[in-house]
Design a protein around this motif. Structure first.
Motif, PDB file in Angstrom:
ATOM      1  N   LYS A   2       0.943  -1.118  -0.265  1.00  0.00           N
ATOM      2  CA  LYS A   2      -0.053   0.555   0.201  1.00  0.00           C
ATOM      3  C   LYS A   2       0.874   1.498   0.178  1.00  0.00           C
ATOM      4  N   PRO A   3      -0.130   1.989  -0.732  1.00  0.00           N
ATOM      5  CA  PRO A   3       1.254   3.414  -0.448  1.00  0.00           C
ATOM      6  C   PRO A   3       1.198   4.092   0.960  1.00  0.00           C
ATOM      7  N   GLU A   4       2.411   4.717   1.173  1.00  0.00           N
ATOM      8  CA  GLU A   4       2.084   6.082   2.250  1.00  0.00           C
ATOM      9  C   GLU A   4       0.374   6.893   2.114  1.00  0.00           C
ATOM     10  N   PRO A   5       0.372   6.709   3.617  1.00  0.00           N
ATOM     11  CA  PRO A   5      -1.129   8.127   3.666  1.00  0.00           C
ATOM     12  C   PRO A   5      -0.906   9.485   3.152  1.00  0.00           C
ATOM     13  N   ALA A   6       0.672   9.511   2.519  1.00  0.00           N
ATOM     14  CA  ALA A   6       1.477  10.855   2.271  1.00  0.00           C
ATOM     15  C   ALA A   6       0.796  11.025   0.468  1.00  0.00           C
ATOM     16  N   GLU A   7       1.532   9.926   0.211  1.00  0.00           N
ATOM     17  CA  GLU A   7       1.318  10.000  -1.177  1.00  0.00           C
ATOM     18  C   GLU A   7      -0.566   9.368  -1.717  1.00  0.00           C
ATOM     19  N   HIS A   9      -3.051  11.280  -0.092  1.00  0.00           N
ATOM     20  CA  HIS A   9      -3.572  12.760  -0.227  1.00  0.00           C
ATOM     21  C   HIS A   9      -3.016  13.479  -1.248  1.00  0.00           C
ATOM     22  N   PRO A  53      -6.840   5.613   1.358  1.00  0.00           N
ATOM     23  CA  PRO A  53      -5.767   5.154   2.600  1.00  0.00           C
ATOM     24  C   PRO A  53      -5.766   3.928   2.851  1.00  0.00           C
TER      25      PRO A  53
END
Length: 428
Positions: A2-7, A9, A53
């Motif tokens: 999974k991509p990072e939450p910041a990514e 967003h 996310p």
């Protein structure tokens, strides 16, 4: 993985900027209420912030947002139908709308109806430019919904305070809802009265894409592309309107320079320093052809403001090298533009042309009085122009201060870097 939450967003923000106008337009076709359509589109955005996310980015994020927003719209319509106790009458209408919407979810595209042009975005522009609204409210609302601009960005584009823009947008939504303005492309006889506002909206959307007022990127290409597409559609819709062709010409020619306006690091490259071999010749030819059509369809022989701006852009397009530019001709066209559309911004741009044609001293005499113009009080390009003229006159310390002032006023990161770099070079 999974991509990072910041990514996630950042991805949501990018998709929203590109798709927001289409989603609002698609939902408005169902609800017939622009204010409600924006709320439902925002609900879809909130859903994305909640689900993506956790679940990961969907394969077609724009289609996901559109489907979610339209589902919200259908729920809203069902609630209205239930509340009004018109199950049979509105139920049939809902079934018909669902039958129309479901293929969108499957294909991931906003279906186009066969009536007239079948372009929801163009309908949205004409609806927000309805004469029931004041002209300034039309522009503010359309920029909000179609350009995806914040109130601060619209305020800068319109050179008015931010609270004024916020009030205009709120009142405009209420007025459209109260008047029950239909979400439609008006009949040909009714288009002309809205045309001025429609052209202004498309022009301002392109400008925000061409030179972003805020953010880290100097350009927002998706806005340029959308404005250019709308201008082309409008030219086909109203082929006898000179100013429609004038706007199309202006945007085509300006867009032809897009690839040369930034370097490999994304930094701005000013017009006189651009590699003209990178200009798009096809877009340039399209623009010059549209300018010819604007001149051919001009009833009284006096070109309108957009056609005159296109004529100025054409002077640059026809110059193989920067030093070949016909600056006296550009000053002459600016004289005509200032008569047709007097404004401090046009006066400032004319002064730049005078500086190139006659020299910086003559131009500075025109620019200095503009510092007292309230509309330009926070306009970063006024001190930037002064800085350039002062530098050419050898007044380096004053020029550096002017560029620092410009850097402090701009909210675009790339512009700020450029202004500060020029100030530092002068100090060195």
């Amino acid at each position: 993985m999974k991509p990072e939450p910041a990514e996630v967003h950042r991805a949501i923000e990018a998709v929203w900027r590109i798709e927001a106008a289409r989603i609002i337009a698609g939902v408005a076709r169902l609800t017939r209420d622009i204010g409600r359509a924006e709320e439902l589109a925002q609900d879809a955005l909130v859903a994305a912030l909640e689900h993506w996310p956790v679940d990961g980015l969907p394969d077609k994020p724009g289609a996901w947002l559109m489907a979610t927003a339209k589902n919200r719209a259908l729920d809203h319509l069902r609630a209205l139908a239930l509340h009004a106790r018109k199950h049979e009458e509105l139920g049939l209408d809902l079934e018909a709308q669902e039958a129309h919407v479901v293929p969108d979810f499957v294909d991931g595209l906003d279906a186009r109806r066969a009536d007239d042009i079948g372009d929801d975005l163009l309908r949205l522009i004409f609806t927000t430019c309805h004469p029931v609204l004041a002209a300034d409210a039309r522009v503010a609302l359309a920029l909000r919904l179609l350009g995806g601009l914040g109130t601060d960005e619209i305020a800068r584009a319109c050179l008015v305070p931010e609270p004024t823009i916020a009030q205009r947008i709120v009142r405009a939504k209420r007025t459209l809802a109260k008047a029950q303005v239909p979400f439609e492309l008006p009949a040909p006889a009714q288009r002309a009265e809205r045309l001025g506002s429609v052209l202004e909206v498309i022009y301002l959307i392109f400008n925000e894409g061409y030179a972003a007022t805020a953010g880290d990127d100097w350009m927002r290409p998706a806005l340029c592309d959308e404005a250019l597409r709308l201008a082309r559609v409008l030219a086909g819709l109203m082929p006898q309107e000179s100013e429609v062709h004038g706007l199309a010409a202006l945007l085509e020619i300006q867009a032809s320079r897009a690839h040369a306006r930034i370097d490999a690091q994304g930094r701005p490259v000013l017009l006189l320093e651009q590699d003209r071999s990178r200009w798009d010749r096809l877009l340039m030819r399209r623009g010059l052809a549209a300018l010819d059509r604007a001149e051919a369809t001009c009833a009284d022989g006096a070109l309108g403001p957009y056609a005159l701006q296109a004529a100025i852009a054409a002077c640059h397009a026809r110059a193989a090298r920067a030093e070949d530019t016909d600056w006296p001709r550009i000053v002459s066209v600016y004289d005509q533009l200032l008569q047709r559309q007097p404004s401090p911004v046009v006066a400032l741009n004319r002064a730049v042309a005078v500086g190139m044609a006659l020299g910086p001293a003559e131009a500075l005499e025109l620019v200095d009085p503009l510092t007292d113009e309230p509309a330009l009080a926070r306009y970063p390009w006024l001190p930037a122009v002064r800085g350039d003229l002062l530098a050419r006159l050898g007044r380096d310390a004053e020029a550096a201060a002017a560029f620092e002032q410009a850097a402090a006023l701009t909210r675009n990161g790339r512009d700020r870097e450029l202004m500060r770099a020029r100030a530092e070079a002068l100090r060195a």
